[in-house]
Design a protein around this motif. Sequence first.
Motif, PDB file in Angstrom:
ATOM      1  N   ASN A 139      -4.418  11.189  11.873  1.00 12.36           N
ATOM      2  CA  ASN A 139      -5.072  10.448  10.789  1.00 12.36           C
ATOM      3  C   ASN A 139      -4.110   9.462  10.120  1.00 12.36           C
ATOM      4  OD1 ASN A 139      -7.454  11.887  11.215  1.00 12.36           O
ATOM      5  ND2 ASN A 139      -6.862  13.491   9.779  1.00 12.36           N
ATOM      6  N   ILE A 140      -2.850   9.877   9.968  1.00 11.80           N
ATOM      7  CA  ILE A 140      -1.853   8.969   9.403  1.00 11.80           C
ATOM      8  C   ILE A 140      -1.666   7.763  10.325  1.00 11.80           C
ATOM      9  CG2 ILE A 140       0.571   8.697   8.773  1.00 11.80           C
ATOM     10  CD1 ILE A 140       0.601  11.627   7.923  1.00 11.80           C
ATOM     11  N   VAL A 141      -1.539   8.028  11.622  1.00  8.02           N
ATOM     12  CA  VAL A 141      -1.343   6.945  12.579  1.00  8.02           C
ATOM     13  C   VAL A 141      -2.546   6.007  12.586  1.00  8.02           C
ATOM     14  CG1 VAL A 141      -1.106   6.396  15.021  1.00  8.02           C
ATOM     15  CG2 VAL A 141       0.250   8.243  14.025  1.00  8.02           C
ATOM     16  N   GLU A 142      -3.746   6.563  12.575  1.00 11.25           N
ATOM     17  CA  GLU A 142      -4.958   5.739  12.565  1.00 11.25           C
ATOM     18  C   GLU A 142      -5.003   4.853  11.329  1.00 11.25           C
ATOM     19  OE1 GLU A 142      -9.830   6.286  12.943  1.00 11.25           O
ATOM     20  OE2 GLU A 142      -8.513   8.047  12.914  1.00 11.25           O
ATOM     21  N   THR A 143      -4.615   5.418  10.184  1.00 12.26           N
ATOM     22  CA  THR A 143      -4.597   4.654   8.941  1.00 12.26           C
ATOM     23  C   THR A 143      -3.548   3.546   8.991  1.00 12.26           C
ATOM     24  OG1 THR A 143      -5.376   6.576   7.689  1.00 12.26           O
ATOM     25  CG2 THR A 143      -4.290   4.822   6.443  1.00 12.26           C
ATOM     26  N   LEU A 144      -2.376   3.864   9.509  1.00  9.03           N
ATOM     27  CA  LEU A 144      -1.334   2.849   9.633  1.00  9.03           C
ATOM     28  C   LEU A 144      -1.762   1.719  10.557  1.00  9.03           C
ATOM     29  CD1 LEU A 144       1.929   5.002   9.951  1.00  9.03           C
ATOM     30  CD2 LEU A 144       1.131   3.747   7.947  1.00  9.03           C
TER      31      LEU A 144
ATOM     32  N   ASP B  16     -12.051   1.023   4.526  1.00  3.10           N
ATOM     33  CA  ASP B  16     -12.374   0.363   3.260  1.00  3.10           C
ATOM     34  C   ASP B  16     -11.210  -0.501   2.760  1.00  3.10           C
ATOM     35  OD1 ASP B  16     -14.824   1.632   3.274  1.00  3.10           O
ATOM     36  OD2 ASP B  16     -14.145   3.293   2.006  1.00  3.10           O
ATOM     37  N   TYR B  17     -10.109  -0.479   3.497  1.00  3.79           N
ATOM     38  CA  TYR B  17      -8.905  -1.201   3.089  1.00  3.79           C
ATOM     39  C   TYR B  17      -8.636  -2.348   4.052  1.00  3.79           C
ATOM     40  CZ  TYR B  17      -7.900   2.471  -0.257  1.00  3.79           C
ATOM     41  OH  TYR B  17      -7.984   3.330  -1.322  1.00  3.79           O
TER      42      TYR B  17
ATOM     43  N   LEU C 246       0.857  -1.187   0.000  1.00  2.00           N
ATOM     44  CA  LEU C 246       0.000   0.000   0.000  1.00  2.00           C
ATOM     45  C   LEU C 246       0.888   1.229   0.000  1.00  2.00           C
ATOM     46  CD1 LEU C 246      -2.840   1.374   0.394  1.00  2.00           C
ATOM     47  CD2 LEU C 246      -2.385   1.228   2.865  1.00  2.00           C
ATOM     48  N   GLU C 247       0.671   2.129  -0.974  1.00  2.00           N
ATOM     49  CA  GLU C 247       1.379   3.409  -0.950  1.00  2.00           C
ATOM     50  C   GLU C 247       0.402   4.508  -0.565  1.00  2.00           C
ATOM     51  OE1 GLU C 247       4.191   6.522  -3.421  1.00  2.00           O
ATOM     52  OE2 GLU C 247       3.039   5.045  -4.557  1.00  2.00           O
ATOM     53  N   LEU C 248       0.792   5.311   0.408  1.00  2.00           N
ATOM     54  CA  LEU C 248      -0.019   6.434   0.871  1.00  2.00           C
ATOM     55  C   LEU C 248       0.469   7.731   0.237  1.00  2.00           C
ATOM     56  CD1 LEU C 248      -0.059   5.603   4.714  1.00  2.00           C
ATOM     57  CD2 LEU C 248      -1.749   4.945   2.985  1.00  2.00           C
ATOM     58  N   GLY C 249      -0.455   8.600  -0.150  1.00  2.00           N
ATOM     59  CA  GLY C 249      -0.098   9.916  -0.666  1.00  2.00           C
ATOM     60  C   GLY C 249       0.862   9.861  -1.831  1.00  2.00           C
TER      61      GLY C 249
ATOM     62  N   LYS D 130      -3.284  -1.173  -8.554  1.00  2.00           N
ATOM     63  CA  LYS D 130      -4.596  -0.550  -8.422  1.00  2.00           C
ATOM     64  C   LYS D 130      -4.379   0.897  -8.009  1.00  2.00           C
ATOM     65  CE  LYS D 130      -6.699  -4.784  -6.552  1.00  2.00           C
ATOM     66  NZ  LYS D 130      -7.391  -5.352  -5.364  1.00  2.00           N
ATOM     67  N   VAL D 131      -5.246   1.781  -8.495  1.00  2.10           N
ATOM     68  CA  VAL D 131      -5.197   3.198  -8.108  1.00  2.10           C
ATOM     69  C   VAL D 131      -6.523   3.535  -7.436  1.00  2.10           C
ATOM     70  CG1 VAL D 131      -4.946   5.570  -8.913  1.00  2.10           C
ATOM     71  CG2 VAL D 131      -3.640   3.734 -10.021  1.00  2.10           C
ATOM     72  N   ARG D 132      -6.454   3.961  -6.177  1.00  2.00           N
ATOM     73  CA  ARG D 132      -7.674   4.219  -5.417  1.00  2.00           C
ATOM     74  C   ARG D 132      -7.520   5.459  -4.553  1.00  2.00           C
ATOM     75  NH1 ARG D 132      -9.611  -0.775  -1.952  1.00  2.00           N
ATOM     76  NH2 ARG D 132     -11.206   0.795  -1.488  1.00  2.00           N
ATOM     77  N   ALA D 133      -8.648   6.084  -4.241  1.00  5.05           N
ATOM     78  CA  ALA D 133      -8.646   7.212  -3.318  1.00  5.05           C
ATOM     79  C   ALA D 133      -8.551   6.698  -1.888  1.00  5.05           C
ATOM     80  CB  ALA D 133      -9.909   8.045  -3.491  1.00  5.05           C
ATOM     81  N   LEU D 134      -7.783   7.401  -1.078  1.00  4.02           N
ATOM     82  CA  LEU D 134      -7.702   7.095   0.347  1.00  4.02           C
ATOM     83  C   LEU D 134      -7.473   8.393   1.106  1.00  4.02           C
ATOM     84  CD1 LEU D 134      -7.485   5.391   2.859  1.00  4.02           C
ATOM     85  CD2 LEU D 134      -5.141   4.788   2.227  1.00  4.02           C
ATOM     86  N   TYR D 135      -8.440   8.732   1.938  1.00  2.00           N
ATOM     87  CA  TYR D 135      -8.335   9.893   2.816  1.00  2.00           C
ATOM     88  C   TYR D 135      -7.994   9.385   4.213  1.00  2.00           C
ATOM     89  CZ  TYR D 135     -10.496  12.520  -0.971  1.00  2.00           C
ATOM     90  OH  TYR D 135     -10.763  13.101  -2.188  1.00  2.00           O
ATOM     91  N   TRP D 136      -6.797   9.720   4.683  1.00  4.99           N
ATOM     92  CA  TRP D 136      -6.315   9.196   5.958  1.00  4.99           C
ATOM     93  C   TRP D 136      -7.290   9.520   7.086  1.00  4.99           C
ATOM     94  CZ3 TRP D 136      -1.522  12.550   4.766  1.00  4.99           C
ATOM     95  CH2 TRP D 136      -0.849  12.009   3.653  1.00  4.99           C
ATOM     96  N   GLY D 137      -7.537   8.539   7.900  1.00  5.31           N
ATOM     97  CA  GLY D 137      -8.392   8.728   9.054  1.00  5.31           C
ATOM     98  C   GLY D 137      -9.864   8.815   8.739  1.00  5.31           C
ATOM     99  N   THR D 138     -10.226   8.651   7.469  1.00  9.54           N
ATOM    100  CA  THR D 138     -11.631   8.776   7.062  1.00  9.54           C
ATOM    101  C   THR D 138     -12.149   7.476   6.446  1.00  9.54           C
ATOM    102  OG1 THR D 138     -11.392  11.147   6.674  1.00  9.54           O
ATOM    103  CG2 THR D 138     -13.259  10.050   5.624  1.00  9.54           C
TER     104      THR D 138
END
Length: 205
Positions: free
Chosen positions: A144-149, A122-123, A61-64, A110-118
């Motif tokens: 939000n980054i920490v929550e996503t991680l 879905d992942y 998974l790549e973020l941002g 795959k290319v998908r939208a991901l809003y950290w902490g929101t």
Amino acid sequence: MSKTKDNDISVEKYNFCGHTLSITMFKGSSLGLSAYVWGPAVVLCKYFQDQKIDFTGKKVLELGSGTGLVGILVALLGGHVTITDVSETLEQIEYNVDANIPVTSKHRSKVRALYWGTDHHDYPSDFDFILGSDIVYSPPQFPNIVETLLHCSNENTTIFFCTNMVARMGARDFHDEVIPKKFDSDHVFTDGAISIYKITRKCAS
């Protein structure tokens, strides 16, 4: 690396791990900082090359992602990569994916939208690697980054963050104070002001 320009479109070429990547940046759009290849993305790609990190068959998974540079390289190295950013950036990433990943390997990206902490829920939580280059720059986003991680990782996930420690607001606090509360973190590489951290989940006590 070579660069050509045509009005508000820039194309930069990079060579890593025997692959030449042609990265187009839509600078005339409203993407702002996301329309550029920043130093940490290049440093992280070079680190993967120098360390000969094996992504074959790994779920990544790549973020941002911004331009898609890091995720595209990982896909070319055999990884199964989900490349994410805010929805406005996806067209630029998809363009670069189409330009650089052969049809025979396209199923690994795959290319998908991901809003950290929101919408991180879905992942899944079974990624082998999570990558982030130059995404540590806004202290209000740190929780939000920490929550996503925390959601997207498990005890076997390896996280690589590459950060400009001088130019980005709060970067030192993020890596020295925020991340260590939930993760083990090793500073594994430095290139000038840019640092790479290898991060893993803390073992349950």
